[in-house]
Design a protein around this motif. Sequence first.
Motif, PDB file in Angstrom:
ATOM      1  N   PHE A 200       0.843  -1.189   0.000  1.00 53.71           N
ATOM      2  CA  PHE A 200       0.000   0.000   0.000  1.00 53.71           C
ATOM      3  C   PHE A 200       0.880   1.241   0.000  1.00 53.71           C
ATOM      4  O   PHE A 200       2.084   1.165   0.244  1.00 53.71           O
ATOM      5  CB  PHE A 200      -0.911   0.018   1.237  1.00 53.71           C
ATOM      6  N   LYS A 201       0.271   2.386  -0.262  1.00 54.21           N
ATOM      7  CA  LYS A 201       0.985   3.658  -0.184  1.00 54.21           C
ATOM      8  C   LYS A 201       0.737   4.253   1.198  1.00 54.21           C
ATOM      9  O   LYS A 201      -0.404   4.529   1.570  1.00 54.21           O
ATOM     10  CB  LYS A 201       0.501   4.626  -1.269  1.00 54.21           C
ATOM     11  N   ASN A 202       1.806   4.438   1.955  1.00 53.11           N
ATOM     12  CA  ASN A 202       1.682   4.979   3.308  1.00 53.11           C
ATOM     13  C   ASN A 202       1.371   6.475   3.231  1.00 53.11           C
ATOM     14  O   ASN A 202       2.113   7.246   2.634  1.00 53.11           O
ATOM     15  CB  ASN A 202       2.982   4.744   4.077  1.00 53.11           C
ATOM     16  N   ASP A 203       0.269   6.887   3.861  1.00 47.29           N
ATOM     17  CA  ASP A 203      -0.089   8.307   3.849  1.00 47.29           C
ATOM     18  C   ASP A 203       0.118   8.963   5.213  1.00 47.29           C
ATOM     19  O   ASP A 203      -0.401  10.038   5.481  1.00 47.29           O
ATOM     20  CB  ASP A 203      -1.546   8.481   3.406  1.00 47.29           C
ATOM     21  N   THR A 204       0.906   8.280   6.082  1.00 44.23           N
ATOM     22  CA  THR A 204       1.179   8.801   7.421  1.00 44.23           C
ATOM     23  C   THR A 204       2.692   8.924   7.586  1.00 44.23           C
ATOM     24  O   THR A 204       3.371   7.944   7.937  1.00 44.23           O
ATOM     25  CB  THR A 204       0.599   7.872   8.501  1.00 44.23           C
ATOM     26  N   PRO A 205       3.278  10.098   7.322  1.00 45.98           N
ATOM     27  CA  PRO A 205       4.737  10.260   7.320  1.00 45.98           C
ATOM     28  C   PRO A 205       5.430   9.752   8.584  1.00 45.98           C
ATOM     29  O   PRO A 205       6.526   9.184   8.503  1.00 45.98           O
ATOM     30  CB  PRO A 205       4.917  11.773   7.148  1.00 45.98           C
ATOM     31  N   VAL A 206       4.813   9.916   9.743  1.00 46.68           N
ATOM     32  CA  VAL A 206       5.469   9.515  10.979  1.00 46.68           C
ATOM     33  C   VAL A 206       5.646   7.991  11.042  1.00 46.68           C
ATOM     34  O   VAL A 206       6.491   7.490  11.790  1.00 46.68           O
ATOM     35  CB  VAL A 206       4.683  10.025  12.207  1.00 46.68           C
ATOM     36  N   LEU A 207       4.899   7.255  10.236  1.00 49.75           N
ATOM     37  CA  LEU A 207       5.012   5.797  10.208  1.00 49.75           C
ATOM     38  C   LEU A 207       5.889   5.303   9.058  1.00 49.75           C
ATOM     39  O   LEU A 207       5.975   4.101   8.805  1.00 49.75           O
ATOM     40  CB  LEU A 207       3.623   5.163  10.090  1.00 49.75           C
ATOM     41  N   ASN A 208       6.544   6.227   8.379  1.00 57.70           N
ATOM     42  CA  ASN A 208       7.308   5.855   7.191  1.00 57.70           C
ATOM     43  C   ASN A 208       8.466   4.918   7.499  1.00 57.70           C
ATOM     44  O   ASN A 208       8.837   4.084   6.669  1.00 57.70           O
ATOM     45  CB  ASN A 208       7.832   7.104   6.478  1.00 57.70           C
ATOM     46  N   SER A 209       9.045   5.029   8.683  1.00 63.77           N
ATOM     47  CA  SER A 209      10.174   4.146   9.014  1.00 63.77           C
ATOM     48  C   SER A 209       9.746   2.682   9.068  1.00 63.77           C
ATOM     49  O   SER A 209      10.535   1.782   8.793  1.00 63.77           O
ATOM     50  CB  SER A 209      10.791   4.551  10.363  1.00 63.77           C
ATOM     51  N   LEU A 210       8.478   2.444   9.387  1.00 62.77           N
ATOM     52  CA  LEU A 210       7.960   1.074   9.461  1.00 62.77           C
ATOM     53  C   LEU A 210       7.277   0.630   8.180  1.00 62.77           C
ATOM     54  O   LEU A 210       7.339  -0.546   7.813  1.00 62.77           O
ATOM     55  CB  LEU A 210       6.952   0.953  10.613  1.00 62.77           C
ATOM     56  N   PHE A 211       6.617   1.566   7.491  1.00 62.56           N
ATOM     57  CA  PHE A 211       5.742   1.173   6.407  1.00 62.56           C
ATOM     58  C   PHE A 211       6.075   1.801   5.061  1.00 62.56           C
ATOM     59  O   PHE A 211       5.203   1.847   4.171  1.00 62.56           O
ATOM     60  CB  PHE A 211       4.285   1.505   6.784  1.00 62.56           C
ATOM     61  N   ARG A 212       7.293   2.298   4.877  1.00 64.70           N
ATOM     62  CA  ARG A 212       7.651   2.790   3.548  1.00 64.70           C
ATOM     63  C   ARG A 212       7.562   1.613   2.558  1.00 64.70           C
ATOM     64  O   ARG A 212       7.735   0.448   2.933  1.00 64.70           O
ATOM     65  CB  ARG A 212       9.038   3.422   3.544  1.00 64.70           C
ATOM     66  N   GLU A 213       7.300   1.940   1.313  1.00 66.12           N
ATOM     67  CA  GLU A 213       7.000   0.902   0.318  1.00 66.12           C
ATOM     68  C   GLU A 213       8.140  -0.095   0.151  1.00 66.12           C
ATOM     69  O   GLU A 213       7.900  -1.294  -0.066  1.00 66.12           O
ATOM     70  CB  GLU A 213       6.649   1.560  -1.013  1.00 66.12           C
ATOM     71  N   SER A 214       9.372   0.367   0.256  1.00 70.46           N
ATOM     72  CA  SER A 214      10.506  -0.532   0.013  1.00 70.46           C
ATOM     73  C   SER A 214      10.687  -1.597   1.084  1.00 70.46           C
ATOM     74  O   SER A 214      11.296  -2.638   0.836  1.00 70.46           O
ATOM     75  CB  SER A 214      11.798   0.281  -0.116  1.00 70.46           C
TER      76      SER A 214
END
Length: 313
Positions: A200-214
């Motif tokens: 999915f595309k993460n739309d919550t920047p603060v969670l990017n370390s856990l859920f970035r697409e890569s």
Amino acid sequence: MKQTLNLLLLLFTTMAFSQTENFSKEEIAVSTLIKGDLYTPKNGKSQKSLIILLAGSGPTNRNGNQIGMQNNSLKYLAEELTNGGYSVFTFDKRIIAQIIAGTVNESEARFDDLISDATSVADYFKKTNQYNKFIFAGHSEGSLVGMIAAQQTKADAYISLAGAGRSIDEVLVEQLEKQIPSLKEKTIAYLNLLKKGETFKNDTPVLNSLFRESVQPYMISWLKYNPQQEIKKVNCPTLIINGDKDLQVTPKDARLLNEAQQKSTLVIIKDMNHVFKTVTGDEKENMETYSKPEVKNNPELSETILKFLNNRL
């Protein structure tokens, strides 16, 4: 889980003999991706038993260190176990070799790679005909890796060191709820998608370390394993260790593993934290030990492991 990939400063040695310890240390290249140190006791009834130490999460090297987190936890444990008469192999996670070679591709990483590397180490040393017993000892994330590798290689013993007793989604929800409770529902929703194998595309920047697409493919591959189910499949003597000062993996998780594998031995070590150090003060002191490489491990850790192995093997 540390996500930032930094180039580690590693000390690679050839053959080195300790002036004060009763063992030798030799660097071994199992493959282009797997390099580590083989500790061999000069004397010892158990020197034909090999303990394979598996590091925790992140870009962790053979000594248990990362940039900004130097504690020598695995180095000290390897030395202590070798002084107890056992051969020990500690190795850099494959990402270390990839960082050095400049070939890191996060989107291609899978949890199963860690399992494959662990079994490859066992296969390599089996072919040398130097050892007749093999033991996996996994720290933190390496605990789950070790319990699966122990199944696949029919290991002679398995040791969980501060290993989670719940699947990674449960652990992450608990950690996020403590830090950012408002994002608990969003985190659960994302994890449910990953458990279905959906990105999915993460739309919550603060969670990017856990859920970035890569990183999502790695998370999908990790989520399919439940430690309580995997440890039930381990058919060798099993030791589960946790420290009562562990801020990352609490004794609750160790007890869950012990309940799932009823033939296992459970030991909770007083005043030991996640990186095996003795802590008697507050949380600040606890975290400071993560970056104090001169501080030795809690001595009860190696004593517990040696007693267990001596009685079981």
